[in-house]
Scaffold this active site. Structure first.
Site, mmCIF file in Angstrom:
data_model
loop_
_atom_site.group_PDB
_atom_site.id
_atom_site.type_symbol
_atom_site.label_atom_id
_atom_site.label_comp_id
_atom_site.label_asym_id
_atom_site.label_seq_id
_atom_site.Cartn_x
_atom_site.Cartn_y
_atom_site.Cartn_z
ATOM 1 N N LYS A 125 -24.137 43.673 -50.527
ATOM 2 C CA LYS A 125 -22.590 43.203 -50.668
ATOM 3 C C LYS A 125 -22.367 42.569 -49.135
ATOM 4 O O LYS A 125 -22.994 42.912 -48.360
ATOM 5 C CB LYS A 125 -21.609 44.411 -50.563
ATOM 6 C CG LYS A 125 -21.624 45.176 -52.017
ATOM 7 C CD LYS A 125 -20.118 45.824 -52.337
ATOM 8 C CE LYS A 125 -20.337 46.881 -53.425
ATOM 9 N NZ LYS A 125 -19.419 47.518 -53.704
ATOM 10 N N HIS A 128 -18.497 42.165 -44.660
ATOM 11 C CA HIS A 128 -17.278 41.566 -44.358
ATOM 12 C C HIS A 128 -16.463 42.213 -43.120
ATOM 13 O O HIS A 128 -16.831 43.385 -42.577
ATOM 14 C CB HIS A 128 -16.395 41.766 -45.664
ATOM 15 C CG HIS A 128 -15.957 43.037 -46.002
ATOM 16 N ND1 HIS A 128 -14.861 43.837 -45.625
ATOM 17 C CD2 HIS A 128 -16.612 43.955 -46.907
ATOM 18 C CE1 HIS A 128 -14.935 45.029 -46.106
ATOM 19 N NE2 HIS A 128 -15.865 44.896 -46.897
ATOM 20 N N HIS A 131 -15.883 45.864 -42.234
ATOM 21 C CA HIS A 131 -17.246 46.691 -41.686
ATOM 22 C C HIS A 131 -17.003 46.646 -39.995
ATOM 23 O O HIS A 131 -17.702 47.164 -39.252
ATOM 24 C CB HIS A 131 -18.570 46.489 -42.162
ATOM 25 C CG HIS A 131 -18.663 47.204 -43.527
ATOM 26 N ND1 HIS A 131 -18.674 46.425 -44.667
ATOM 27 C CD2 HIS A 131 -18.638 48.364 -43.955
ATOM 28 C CE1 HIS A 131 -18.810 47.346 -45.654
ATOM 29 N NE2 HIS A 131 -18.585 48.646 -45.257
HETATM 30 N N1 ARG Z 1 -20.965 52.670 -46.748
HETATM 31 C C1 ARG Z 1 -19.504 53.207 -46.766
HETATM 32 C C2 ARG Z 1 -18.661 52.199 -46.920
HETATM 33 O O1 ARG Z 1 -18.764 50.982 -46.607
HETATM 34 C C3 ARG Z 1 -19.343 53.880 -45.552
HETATM 35 C C4 ARG Z 1 -20.147 54.884 -45.000
HETATM 36 C C5 ARG Z 1 -19.955 56.013 -44.082
HETATM 37 N N2 ARG Z 1 -20.441 56.868 -43.371
HETATM 38 C C6 ARG Z 1 -20.586 58.198 -44.269
HETATM 39 N N3 ARG Z 1 -21.593 58.863 -43.891
HETATM 40 N N4 ARG Z 1 -19.787 58.193 -45.432
HETATM 41 O O2 ARG Z 1 -17.337 52.506 -47.520
#
Ligand code: ARG
Length: 564
Positions: A125, A128, A131
């Site tokens: 993805k 964006h 993040h």
């Molecule tokens: N990949 C997830 C997202 O984009 C965030 C991950 C955050 N870290 C975790 N350990 N859950 O929403």
């Protein structure tokens, strides 16, 4: 020199209390005209059996005035201390001149480890602007804790596992080809992903195919994993381009897939501890006593979930890093997710569940509203950063066309503006992008702070400084200088506060304060054209500001160009 503590000692000696406790009551008045420190006498009323204003009046008589105090005033129930400006300036500026880049550093975190889980975008993805916040705040916290002597482990918990990869594989096989994926990278993967969702609305059986492919991935099927790894590599390459622009790096790229072979043991442990219950074919941890919906551990089709991987990752990190704290940076829409699985860790009997900290933040928006990936209306971080650089370049062309190194400076300032914009308000607030506001060199912006630093550098380039021991500090008794020194004096405290509250804005606000006070100082006080002893004293202020701003910007993840 800890002025607060010294005042605490002086008062404590009179009232028969510990200096630390007394000094912890000390307040800093909002304006210097009301004093530099104010001691409220309310809490002494009980033990001393007197009205607070009377206590204040008595203390004013009895307290032995330390050398650095110019005068003491009683105002109602408050005892207001006015510091001797020259003595104060001497203490602050000498310390900065001596410690240089180490000013603000501390050993308080020595021997302690903090794990920071940040950025963590989802593979295949686009990276964006949503993040951006996790990346920028996480990076600043990393530097803040490092400055305080903690050992940090920065983890990128990539979203690189889950049913979405089953969808992508299905879409690729139906509508994709290798050439386009190689050439167009994430945007092609994104096109396939969006197409999957469009078509699956009419053909829901595609969802079953996708789930089947994900189960294959979990079972180690070669073809499934080959495709997944390929999408992974392509994504990482693009992410790293963005990280390079932001000067962000990670100690570990351990995404969700890393825990694939570690989850079974955790599921067993949950079973052993009698925490798993069945619910409509799925396995859950019931959290009704905690007033939360259940935490899903295994789906009806046998697949694991986001929470399963987070629980497994936390156990792994505790074992591997023996952290004192593990902090997670995500938008606040994940509050419930973290509250749920933190609870599961607690129910498993791990008292360190209290060391897991979710640090949420608000959304990022442009004029077009909330940013989403599914429908494809996304603002890519890379595009945003390039645009920031281009806009900055225009401003530089206009303001300072003869600047050497324009390209480089435009990068430093453009990207700095984006970072500062993100870190200037308390993180829970939403961030709105407006080029005009972010890049205003006179506003409360990154470029303003950077410009102030460059101005200080330019003064220093033109001057020959003497050693600090030769400086006559009595030349620094004007209010504008005192204000700069006060802001500089707060810097180490603000670093601690920012780390303790997981709030880089505490530091960015301090840097803004230093910059604004310095510009006032610079406006009020001629430097290079003053008499030698005055000039030397003021140059020491300039040097201190330059040191602190440069260090502070670095902590926030920003560069400090010497000319702009
Ligand atoms: N990949 C997830 C997202 O984009 C965030 C991950 C955050 N870290 C975790 N350990 N859950 O929403």
């Amino acid at each position: 020199m800890d002025f607060k503590l010294e005042l605490g000692k002086a008062i404590g000696a009179v009232v028969g209390m510990e200096a630390e406790e007394v000094s912890s009551w000390m307040e800093v008045p909002p304006e210097s005209a009301m004093g530099d420190y104010a001691f409220p006498c309310f809490r002494l009323a009980k033990t001393m059996r007197k009205a607070p204003p009377m206590i204040a009046a008595e203390l004013a008589q009895q307290v032995e005035k330390p050398d650095f105090v110019e005068r003491v005033e009683v105002k109602g129930a408050y005892l207001n201390f006015f510091l001797d400006k020259a003595t104060f300036a001497k203490a602050v500026l000498e310390e900065i001149a001596e410690k240089k880049e180490s000013y603000g550093k501390s050993t308080m975190g020595n021997g302690k480890t903090i794990v920071i889980d940040y950025s963590s975008p989802n593979i295949a993805k686009p990276f964006h602007v949503g993040h951006l916040r996790s990346t920028v705040i996480g990076n600043a916290l990393y530097h803040l804790y490092e400055t305080l002597g903690y050992h940090c482990e920065g983890v990128n918990h990539l979203g690189d596992w889950g049913t979405q990869f089953g969808k992508l594989i299905v879409a690729y096989q139906l509508w994709g080809n290798a050439k386009d994926v190689e050439e167009k990278g994430i945007s092609e993967l994104m096109r396939l992903y969006v197409k999957f969702h469009d078509v699956a609305e009419e053909k829901p059986e595609l969802e079953d195919d996708a789930r089947a492919w994900f189960v294959k991935m979990q079972d180690g099927d070669e073809e499934a994993l080959r495709l997944w790894k390929w999408f992974y590599d392509i994504s990482i390459k693009e992410f790293e381009r963005v990280y390079a622009m932001l000067h962000v790096s990670f100690d570990h790229y351990t995404g969700e897939s890393f825990y694939n072979d570690k989850m079974a043991a955790v599921v067993d442990e949950l079973k052993e501890k009698n925490l798993l219950t069945e619910s409509n074919g799925a396995m859950i941890v019931d959290l009704s006593e905690e007033n939360m919906p259940p935490c899903l551990i295994i789906r009806t089709d046998g697949g694991t979930l986001y929470a399963t991987r987070d629980i497994t990752a936390a156990l792994y990190r505790k074992k591997t890093f023996d952290f004192d704290k593990c902090i997670y940076l995500t938008a606040l829409d994940q509050n419930l997710h973290f509250a749920q699985w933190f609870k599961v860790i607690e129910k498993m009997g791990y008292d360190w569940s209290k060391d897991l900290v979710h640090v949420p933040f608000g959304l990022v928006s442009l004029d077009s509203g909330k940013l989403s990936t599914r429908k494809g209306h996304v603002v890519l971080m890379e595009d945003l950063l390039h645009q920031a650089i281009a806009e900055t370049k225009k401003i530089i062309e206009e303001k300072n066309p003869s600047l050497p190194n324009k390209e480089e400076v435009a990068k430093q300032v453009g990207i700095g503006a984006v970072i500062f914009n993100d870190l200037y308000n308390s993180r829970i607030k939403d961030v709105v992008f407006s080029w005009e506001r972010m890049l205003n060199f006179e506003g409360e912006t990154g470029p303003y702070v950077q410009y102030t630093n460059a101005r200080a550098c330019s003064i220093l380039r033109k001057a020959q400084m003497v050693a600090p021991e030769q400086v006559d500090f009595s030349k620094l008794s004007d209010p504008a200088t005192a204000d700069v020194c006060k802001a500089l004096y707060s810097f180490p405290e603000k670093i601690k506060e920012a780390a303790a509250k997981y709030e880089p804005s505490v530091l960015s606000r301090n840097l803004m304060d230093i910059a604004q006070k310095f510009n006032k100082f610079y406006h009020d006080n001629p430097i290079l054209n003053s008499e030698e002893d005055v000039k030397q004293a003021r140059l020491l202020v300039v040097r201190a500001v330059q040191i602190v701003l440069t260090c502070g910007l670095a902590i926030l993840g920003m560069e400090a160009p010497e000319q702009m």
